[in-house]
Scaffold this motif. Structure first.
Motif, PDB file in Angstrom:
ATOM      1  N   LEU A 152       4.554  -5.141  10.217  1.00 56.49           N
ATOM      2  CA  LEU A 152       4.535  -4.000   9.305  1.00 56.49           C
ATOM      3  C   LEU A 152       5.956  -3.618   8.911  1.00 56.49           C
ATOM      4  O   LEU A 152       6.812  -3.411   9.773  1.00 56.49           O
ATOM      5  CB  LEU A 152       3.854  -2.783   9.961  1.00 56.49           C
ATOM      6  N   MET A 193      -5.010  -3.522   6.626  1.00 55.17           N
ATOM      7  CA  MET A 193      -3.816  -4.210   6.144  1.00 55.17           C
ATOM      8  C   MET A 193      -3.408  -5.316   7.106  1.00 55.17           C
ATOM      9  O   MET A 193      -3.090  -6.441   6.683  1.00 55.17           O
ATOM     10  CB  MET A 193      -2.660  -3.212   5.990  1.00 55.17           C
ATOM     11  N   TYR A 249       7.541  -0.536   6.911  1.00 53.01           N
ATOM     12  CA  TYR A 249       7.060   0.746   6.396  1.00 53.01           C
ATOM     13  C   TYR A 249       8.204   1.688   6.052  1.00 53.01           C
ATOM     14  O   TYR A 249       9.312   1.607   6.593  1.00 53.01           O
ATOM     15  CB  TYR A 249       6.132   1.432   7.415  1.00 53.01           C
ATOM     16  N   CYS A 282       3.238   3.916  12.973  1.00 52.95           N
ATOM     17  CA  CYS A 282       3.902   2.935  12.111  1.00 52.95           C
ATOM     18  C   CYS A 282       5.122   2.332  12.806  1.00 52.95           C
ATOM     19  O   CYS A 282       5.372   1.120  12.709  1.00 52.95           O
ATOM     20  CB  CYS A 282       4.325   3.593  10.801  1.00 52.95           C
ATOM     21  N   THR A 284      -5.797   6.804   8.575  1.00 51.66           N
ATOM     22  CA  THR A 284      -4.612   5.980   8.355  1.00 51.66           C
ATOM     23  C   THR A 284      -4.600   4.799   9.321  1.00 51.66           C
ATOM     24  O   THR A 284      -4.212   3.687   8.960  1.00 51.66           O
ATOM     25  CB  THR A 284      -3.332   6.817   8.516  1.00 51.66           C
ATOM     26  N   LEU A 301      -4.334   0.912   8.244  1.00 52.72           N
ATOM     27  CA  LEU A 301      -3.362  -0.029   8.804  1.00 52.72           C
ATOM     28  C   LEU A 301      -4.045  -1.222   9.461  1.00 52.72           C
ATOM     29  O   LEU A 301      -3.546  -2.354   9.400  1.00 52.72           O
ATOM     30  CB  LEU A 301      -2.465   0.688   9.813  1.00 52.72           C
ATOM     31  N   VAL A 324       0.847  -1.194   0.000  1.00 55.05           N
ATOM     32  CA  VAL A 324       0.000   0.000   0.000  1.00 55.05           C
ATOM     33  C   VAL A 324       0.883   1.244   0.000  1.00 55.05           C
ATOM     34  O   VAL A 324       1.855   1.333   0.763  1.00 55.05           O
ATOM     35  CB  VAL A 324      -0.931   0.032   1.237  1.00 55.05           C
ATOM     36  N   PHE A 327       4.158  -0.915   3.457  1.00 55.12           N
ATOM     37  CA  PHE A 327       3.424   0.352   3.540  1.00 55.12           C
ATOM     38  C   PHE A 327       4.381   1.514   3.294  1.00 55.12           C
ATOM     39  O   PHE A 327       5.375   1.679   4.019  1.00 55.12           O
ATOM     40  CB  PHE A 327       2.800   0.485   4.937  1.00 55.12           C
ATOM     41  N   HIS A 362       0.364   5.403   0.494  1.00 51.89           N
ATOM     42  CA  HIS A 362      -0.681   6.239   1.098  1.00 51.89           C
ATOM     43  C   HIS A 362      -0.393   7.724   0.892  1.00 51.89           C
ATOM     44  O   HIS A 362       0.532   8.281   1.465  1.00 51.89           O
ATOM     45  CB  HIS A 362      -0.758   5.911   2.585  1.00 51.89           C
TER      46      HIS A 362
END
Length: 328
Positions: free
Chosen positions: A161, A104, A163, A152, A97, A101, A70, A112, A72
């Motif tokens: 995650l 996801m 990111y 994040c 957001t 998340l 993804v 991300f 964003h």
């Protein structure tokens, strides 16, 4: 990769979508068109009308389109507006957001790329700005972006995650042979505002403050072409296969004064227009430029658009061809 581009009908998102398609990825644009333009979505992408507040739809899209990553870009970006409506900015930029998340995480998608901002630094004591400087935002816009970065960071600690937070300086110019440019309503970015003056769409361009400690007394900013910005996102996306947390500044490292930008637009357009000098705006630092050495070293990224005149020319081609924006 199948990439969900949230806010893919906006300025940066549309250029990113085009670059993803050109590099063999399948892009799915997810946008509610509150700020974006359906005309900016390239034919190679699939458009999905949707809002980030709609958790169930996000889950369905991620599942049905077999999304791998993804990107964003769906955020409110006006500093002045954020001061007037902080709750609206926290809701859109942070809460939505968080929703994305969650979707996801539920679907097991862990890559991300987040569109952050130099506004996270606030009023830095030193320039060029490096990533390790304190994050002290001075407005709700910058604070909402910094809050997402922290969210994040902690989610990445769970192992679910990977990111990238990319802190932009002044994105500008038009991509895809000057077909994808800025069309904000209202417009607040300097280069398109000056171009509007050159096109006769505004009676003047204002310089806010002429007594800064810079070479001509006006503010200095770092302008990065939209295609350079997007190429860094592409490299960051690839990096997330092996890294869980990467944070980079994205800028040219070269600063130009407001007067220099005005004179460049005059040269490129061949137009003269009225320039009005007025008082400083509260909260405007004299100089904001990026140190992007980390991105260049760790991503192998190098800006190609380093000359302001070349950057402005791409913007001029877009705006002169579409003086009323995409709707025109």
């Amino acid at each position: 990769m199948n990439v969900l581009v949230c806010g893919g009908a906006g300025y940066i998102g549309s250029n990113m979508t085009a670059m993803l398609a050109e590099n063999g990825h399948k892009a799915y644009v997810y946008d509610n068109l509150s700020k974006g333009h359906i005309e900016a979505v390239v034919p190679e992408a699939e458009f999905i009308y949707g809002d980030l507040a709609d958790y169930d739809k996000l889950v369905r899209v991620i599942r049905d389109k077999k999304i791998d990553a993804v990107m964003h870009f769906a955020a409110f970006i006006e500093v002045g507006e954020s001061v007037k409506d902080p709750l609206g900015y926290y809701n859109n930029n942070f809460c939505n957001t968080h929703n994305l998340l969650r979707a996801m995480d539920f679907m097991g998608v862990n890559k991300f790329v987040f569109s952050s901002t130099a506004a996270t630094y606030g009023m830095p004591d030193e320039v060029p700005i490096v990533e390790t400087l304190p994050k002290e935002p001075i407005n709700p816009y910058g604070e909402s972006k910094w809050a997402v970065e922290r969210m994040c960071h902690f989610q990445s600690q769970t192992g679910r995650l990977n990111y990238a937070a990319l802190r932009y300086f002044n994105a500008c110019g038009a991509g895809r042979n000057s077909q994808l440019g800025e069309d904000h309503k209202p417009e607040s970015h300097l280069i398109p505002l000056i171009i509007q003056a050159a096109l006769g769409q505004r009676e003047d361009i204002k310089i806010f403050g002429t007594d800064y400690n810079t070479k001509d007394g006006t503010c200095v900013r770092d302008y990065i072409h939209i295609e350079d910005l997007c190429s860094a996102h592409l490299l960051a996306l690839e990096k997330l296969s092996t890294e869980s947390e990467i944070v980079f500044n994205l800028g040219n490292g070269n600063g130009y004064t407001v007067r220099e930008v005005i004179e460049t637009v005059k040269k490129v357009s061949g137009k003269d227009f009225k320039v009005t000098e007025t008082d400083r705006r509260a909260g405007d630092p004299a100089v904001l430029t990026a140190d992007s050495a980390k991105a260049q070293t760790q991503l192998g990224w190098k800006p190609k658009w380093t000359n302001l005149e070349d950057i402005v020319e791409t913007a001029w081609k877009f705006h002169s061809a579409r003086p009323n924006g995409y709707s025109g």
